[in-house]
Design a protein around this motif. Structure first.
Motif, short mmCIF file in Angstrom:
data_model
loop_
_atom_site.label_atom_id
_atom_site.label_comp_id
_atom_site.label_asym_id
_atom_site.label_seq_id
_atom_site.Cartn_x
_atom_site.Cartn_y
_atom_site.Cartn_z
N ILE A 435 0.85 -1.19 0.00
CA ILE A 435 0.00 0.00 0.00
C ILE A 435 0.89 1.24 0.00
O ILE A 435 1.75 1.41 0.85
N GLY A 436 0.63 2.10 -0.98
CA GLY A 436 1.49 3.27 -1.19
C GLY A 436 2.54 3.04 -2.25
O GLY A 436 3.22 3.98 -2.66
N GLY A 437 2.67 1.78 -2.71
CA GLY A 437 3.68 1.47 -3.71
C GLY A 437 5.03 1.25 -3.07
O GLY A 437 5.32 1.74 -1.97
N HIS A 438 5.89 0.49 -3.76
CA HIS A 438 7.16 0.09 -3.16
C HIS A 438 8.36 0.86 -3.69
O HIS A 438 9.22 1.30 -2.92
N ARG A 462 -1.40 -3.27 4.37
CA ARG A 462 0.04 -3.32 4.73
C ARG A 462 0.77 -2.19 4.01
O ARG A 462 1.00 -2.23 2.81
N LEU A 463 1.14 -1.16 4.76
CA LEU A 463 1.94 -0.08 4.19
C LEU A 463 3.35 -0.60 3.94
O LEU A 463 3.92 -1.29 4.79
N HIS A 464 3.92 -0.28 2.79
CA HIS A 464 5.26 -0.78 2.49
C HIS A 464 5.99 0.18 1.57
O HIS A 464 5.37 0.87 0.77
N SER A 465 7.31 0.21 1.71
CA SER A 465 8.12 1.05 0.83
C SER A 465 9.55 0.53 0.81
O SER A 465 9.93 -0.33 1.61
N SER A 466 10.33 1.07 -0.10
CA SER A 466 11.71 0.63 -0.27
C SER A 466 12.60 1.31 0.77
O SER A 466 12.15 2.09 1.61
N ASN A 467 13.91 1.04 0.66
CA ASN A 467 14.85 1.62 1.62
C ASN A 467 15.35 2.99 1.21
O ASN A 467 16.28 3.53 1.81
N SER A 468 14.75 3.59 0.18
CA SER A 468 15.10 4.96 -0.17
C SER A 468 14.72 5.89 0.97
O SER A 468 13.63 5.76 1.55
N ARG A 469 15.59 6.81 1.28
CA ARG A 469 15.30 7.74 2.37
C ARG A 469 14.09 8.61 2.07
O ARG A 469 13.51 9.24 2.97
N PHE A 470 13.68 8.67 0.79
CA PHE A 470 12.60 9.56 0.39
C PHE A 470 11.24 8.84 0.26
O PHE A 470 10.25 9.48 -0.08
N GLY A 472 9.51 6.86 2.58
CA GLY A 472 8.81 6.46 3.79
C GLY A 472 7.33 6.78 3.73
O GLY A 472 6.92 7.79 3.15
N LYS A 473 6.52 5.92 4.36
CA LYS A 473 5.07 6.08 4.32
C LYS A 473 4.49 6.68 5.60
O LYS A 473 3.29 6.70 5.79
N GLU A 474 5.37 7.19 6.49
CA GLU A 474 4.85 7.79 7.71
C GLU A 474 4.01 9.01 7.34
O GLU A 474 4.45 9.89 6.60
N PRO A 475 2.77 9.11 7.84
CA PRO A 475 1.90 10.22 7.45
C PRO A 475 2.49 11.59 7.70
O PRO A 475 2.23 12.53 6.94
N TRP A 476 3.29 11.76 8.76
CA TRP A 476 3.82 13.08 9.08
C TRP A 476 4.89 13.54 8.08
O TRP A 476 5.36 14.67 8.15
N LYS A 477 5.25 12.67 7.15
CA LYS A 477 6.19 13.07 6.10
C LYS A 477 5.46 13.72 4.92
O LYS A 477 6.10 14.07 3.92
N SER A 479 2.03 16.48 3.68
CA SER A 479 1.42 17.75 4.08
C SER A 479 0.40 17.53 5.18
O SER A 479 -0.06 16.41 5.42
N MET A 480 0.02 18.62 5.82
CA MET A 480 -0.94 18.52 6.92
C MET A 480 -2.26 17.92 6.46
O MET A 480 -2.85 17.06 7.14
N GLU A 481 -2.73 18.34 5.28
CA GLU A 481 -4.00 17.82 4.76
C GLU A 481 -3.89 16.32 4.51
O GLU A 481 -4.74 15.53 4.93
N ALA A 482 -2.81 15.91 3.82
CA ALA A 482 -2.64 14.50 3.50
C ALA A 482 -2.47 13.67 4.77
O ALA A 482 -3.07 12.59 4.91
N ALA A 483 -1.65 14.15 5.69
CA ALA A 483 -1.39 13.41 6.92
C ALA A 483 -2.67 13.21 7.73
O ALA A 483 -2.89 12.15 8.32
N HIS A 484 -3.51 14.22 7.76
CA HIS A 484 -4.77 14.12 8.51
C HIS A 484 -5.65 13.02 7.93
O HIS A 484 -6.19 12.17 8.66
N VAL A 485 -5.79 13.00 6.60
CA VAL A 485 -6.65 12.00 5.96
C VAL A 485 -6.06 10.60 6.16
O VAL A 485 -6.78 9.64 6.45
N MET A 486 -4.74 10.48 6.00
CA MET A 486 -4.09 9.19 6.20
C MET A 486 -4.36 8.65 7.60
O MET A 486 -4.72 7.48 7.79
N GLY A 487 -4.20 9.51 8.60
CA GLY A 487 -4.44 9.09 9.98
C GLY A 487 -5.88 8.67 10.21
O GLY A 487 -6.15 7.66 10.87
#
Length: 802
Positions: A435-438, A462-470, A472-477, A479-487
């Protein structure tokens, strides 16, 4: 093989269902399911196979006309013609009888290849993996077709031996299964599940949110991340630790560090402590493994493995991965995996690096790993589960499926709902996507939000992503609008677990996957085939994921939706829609179309932490949708064992009577009441009616209860406490309660306020909409005549025509 590594099978067919000649055998498994065999030496197989484990269907009624040159076999649903020779297109054919639409009736001829996904063709099944797929991929066949039939070829499937292992079958023989179910798709699916085995229930924790990332975590950094999720009130029930849990940087003389079974003590000094910390949070843990390179000398488990396998440790000889060797298989579990499970590993993520060949001709190591890992995981009585890729028909016996490393693109998201729904056509109901793409792709916050929303309404989130530093699927990474909806949506997933767990039981008991294509309920309705991304989400809901960007002028995304007959309520807003039509729906970033039918009953909970989600909740919020009679039975059990197979469970019937009286009834719990809390609190929320008050009875006597009403959303809520398993609760609405009208002008105001169009145009449109209330034909004509953005016109028409 150990007893727990053997599956129960009933491969012998009823003798009265068998028609046999010198070189052919036809078995009527049902009046619509045939087994067709040809063997030049006249020797046939009665063992279970990798795909088929049960053939003991009841006796079938049929008619047989036979001459020396030909036979004609007829059942209520099929007519088969066969020249008694080696199977050919001109000598073996079968036709489905009695299809409702004769246009689709077509005769099957042996060897013909039917198109997939076409107007007449096979409706498709699933695929082994979405690895490296950017968008769509080709699907294998399913057991359903617009033309009424499908064929599964089991000719090369290995045999299951009585001791639980596998062996090749003789070459050259034909072993086909003809499904002639017309458009009775659910009947085909039910018989497929009997033939190939049921989909087992998942443990409850699997239905929550999974955190997964290919990343070099340490014990400290991982727990800090979990604490941040706590701070953000974002719950998770599964921790997926990707490959860097084990030693990766190894001496080149041993090969690659991709395979590994030794904890990296620099990152995780005390694995048992780390796993216990996760357990204390109510989280289960799975570790990623790539078994391809076997066990090498640097591994902690190497001495015991080498001794058991008779390998010379002084020369550091590797213990090669050999899944075709029963001895290696036993050691692989006993000396490698079981010790780590004793430390606290709950299940395994079998990643795919071992190729497609083994020492047994035709044996795919992926199938072997799935089969035995699943059985081994249930050896101590807990509910078995594994996490791996699809290995062909019959793989539904070994959930959960890992669909692979997809690209982070809109095209990939757009394919996943169709891919998941269609997998039900081959009985594969528990796909888990990244979820979110890898990997690869691009950053697009709107894409990530829409993927999260789909994940919440998919089998496994299942949220998942690669080891690229850019990546990450953490919502706080975001915007505020996107993070709110994700949460909000991640919390919603855990709120839905009571509903999801009941659908988990339904998938096992009734052979109906959680996500089903729309044509399952309306197979003769052409429109049901034209919405590939729309699906039934259990018994009560329809979901239409948003897989395209918002339209800038209206800041809404558009999806094409087909609504079956009846009334449908928007899960998020309560807007009611008239069904029996196809329409465009427009949604802001905070919503996707999720629709509950009139009479739907959806049990939820606000107890959503990792610790709470794996238990039967003490508080339930039950959403009840007005407008039609409805019933729902909440299913609960111990959430972890296989006692459900013996009927050890608790069922709570709920019923809405709307046609002759306006009453919701919560009936006493049936079955093992010890499985549910001694006393429960309920929030019963009736959505979509004009009722503003209610009378509440407990065991026939009126009781005091807090009743509140939100007139904007037309939702009446009744708060109940101290409800025991033996209690009957009745909530009586006023007899004149009716379906509430949609707040059209409020919705128009909200839409125009958000639209990025000239202010005078907003004023003109609002005045027009207000003037033409109730004059839909005139309004539609005036909107059509105006120089409007097409999406703005469509969004306005959705509101007034709902």
């Amino acid at each position: 093989m150990k007893d727990y590594l053997k599956i129960k099978t009933s491969p012998a067919a009823c003798s009265e269902n068998i028609i046999q000649g010198d070189c052919y055998r036809i078995t009527l498994l049902t009046s619509r399911l045939l087994r067709l065999e040809y063997s030049a030496d006249g020797i046939f197989n009665d063992a279970a196979t990798q795909m088929v484990i049960n053939r003991d269907f009841p006796k079938v009624s049929y008619q047989l006309k036979e001459t020396e040159e030909e036979l004609q076999l007829m059942t209520e649903y099929l007519q088969l013609n066969y020249d008694k020779k080696e199977f050919t297109s001109h000598g073996l054919s079968c036709k489905c009888l009695g299809m409702k639409n004769a246009y689709f009736s077509k005769t099957w001829h042996f060897g013909e290849v039917e198109e997939k996904g076409g107007f007449m063709g096979n409706l498709g099944g699933t695929a082994r993996t979405l690895d490296t797929v950017n968008g769509a991929c080709e699907l294998e066949d399913g057991i359903m077709s617009r033309s009424g039939y499908a064929v599964l070829d089991d000719s090369t499937s290995l045999l299951l031996t009585e001791d639980g292992f596998v062996e090749p079958r003789k070459k050259g023989a034909k072993d086909l299964y003809f499904f002639g179910y017309g458009h009775e798709y659910l009947d085909a699916l039910k018989d497929f599940y009997y033939l190939c085995g049921k989909t087992p229930m998942l443990p409850r924790f699997a239905l929550g949110n999974w955190w997964s990332r290919y990343y070099q975590y340490t014990e400290e950094s991982y727990m800090e991340l979990m604490e941040r999720f706590d701070k953000e009130e974002i719950p998770f029930s599964v921790a997926v630790i990707d490959m860097d849990w084990h030693v990766v940087e190894i001496d080149p003389k041993y090969g690659s560090g991709w395979t590994g079974y030794t904890w990296n003590k620099d990152f995780f000094p005390d694995p048992r402590r780390f796993l216990q910390k996760l357990h204390d949070r109510g989280m289960k843990t799975t570790l990623n493994v790539h078994p391809a390179d076997g066990i090498r000398a640097y591994e902690d488990c190497y001495p015991k493995v080498a001794e058991a396998m008779g390998v010379d440790t002084s020369k550091e000889e590797p213990v090669n991965f050999d899944i075709a060797d029963p001895k290696f298989l036993s050691v692989y579990f006993d000396e490698v995996h079981h010790p780590m499970e004793e430390e606290g590993v709950d299940f395994w993520w079998l990643d795919w690096q071992q190729g497609t060949n083994t020492k047994i001709e035709g044996l795919d190591p992926l199938w072997m790993l799935n089969h035995f890992h699943y059985l081994d995981s249930g050896r101590d009585g807990k509910r078995p589960m594994t996490f791996s890729r699809y290995a062909g028909p019959g793989s539904h016996r070994y959930p959960i499926g890992f669909s692979g490393d997809t690209h982070i693109t809109w095209d990939s998201l757009d394919f996943q709902p169709y891919f998941t729904n269609t997998a039900s056509n081959i009985g594969y109901g528990w796909w888990s996507h990244d979820i979110g793409g890898h990997m690869l792709g691009y950053r697009d916050e709107e894409l990530e939000v829409r993927w999260y929303q789909y994940g919440v309404f998919s089998p496994i989130n299942r949220l998942h992503s690669s080891n690229s530093r850019f990546s990450g699927k953490e919502p706080w990474k975001f915007s505020m609008e996107a993070a709110h909806v994700m949460g909000e949506f991640l919390r919603l997933r855990h709120k839905l677990v009571p509903y999801l767990y009941t659908m988990n039981y339904r998938a096992w008991k009734e052979d109906k996957p959680l996500c089903e294509p729309m044509y399952y309920i309306a197979p003769e309705e052409f429109a049901s085939y034209k919405v590939p991304n729309e699906y039934l989400f259990g018994t009560e809901l329809i979901v239409v994921p948003v897989t395209t960007k918002r339209i800038p002028s209206v800041r809404l995304a558009k999806v094409n939706t087909w609504l079956p007959e009846g009334l449908w309520f928007d899960f998020f807003t309560g807007t009611v829609y008239e069904g029996g039509r196809t329409m465009e729906m427009y949604r802001p970033l905070s919503q996707i179309p999720v629709l509950a039918h009139a009479g739907a009953i959806v049990p939820m909970t606000d107890q959503i932490s990792g610790r709470e989600v794996e238990q039967n909740p003490a508080h339930l919020e039950v959403r009840v949708y007005a407008g039609a009679d409805g019933a729902f039975t909440l299913y609960e059990d111990d959430n972890v064992s296989c006692a459900y197979e013996q009927g050890d469970c608790a069922k709570t019937p709920m019923e809405l009577c709307w046609s002759d009286k306006k009453e919701f009834t919560l009936h006493p719990v049936e079955g093992n009441t010890g499985l549910v809390p001694e006393k429960r609190a309920y929030s019963i929320c009736v959505v979509g009616s004009t009722a503003t008050q209610a009378v509440v009875l407990k065991n026939g006597s009126e009781m005091k209860a807090e009743v509140t009403c939100c007139t904007k959303s037309h939702t009446l809520c009744v708060e109940l406490t101290d409800v025991t398993a033996e209690d009957t609760i009745e909530i009586r609405l006023p007899e004149d309660a009716a379906i509430a009208s949609n707040p059209v002008m409020e919705q128009v105001d909200d839409l125009l306020n958000m639209a990025e169009i000239p202010f005078m145009q907003k004023e003109t449109l609002f005045a027009l909409m207000d003037k033409r209330k109730g004059q839909l034909n005139i309004l539609a004509g005036e909107l059509q005549a105006m120089d409007l953005d097409e999406s703005l016109r469509g969004a306005l028409l959705e509101i007034v025509t709902a």
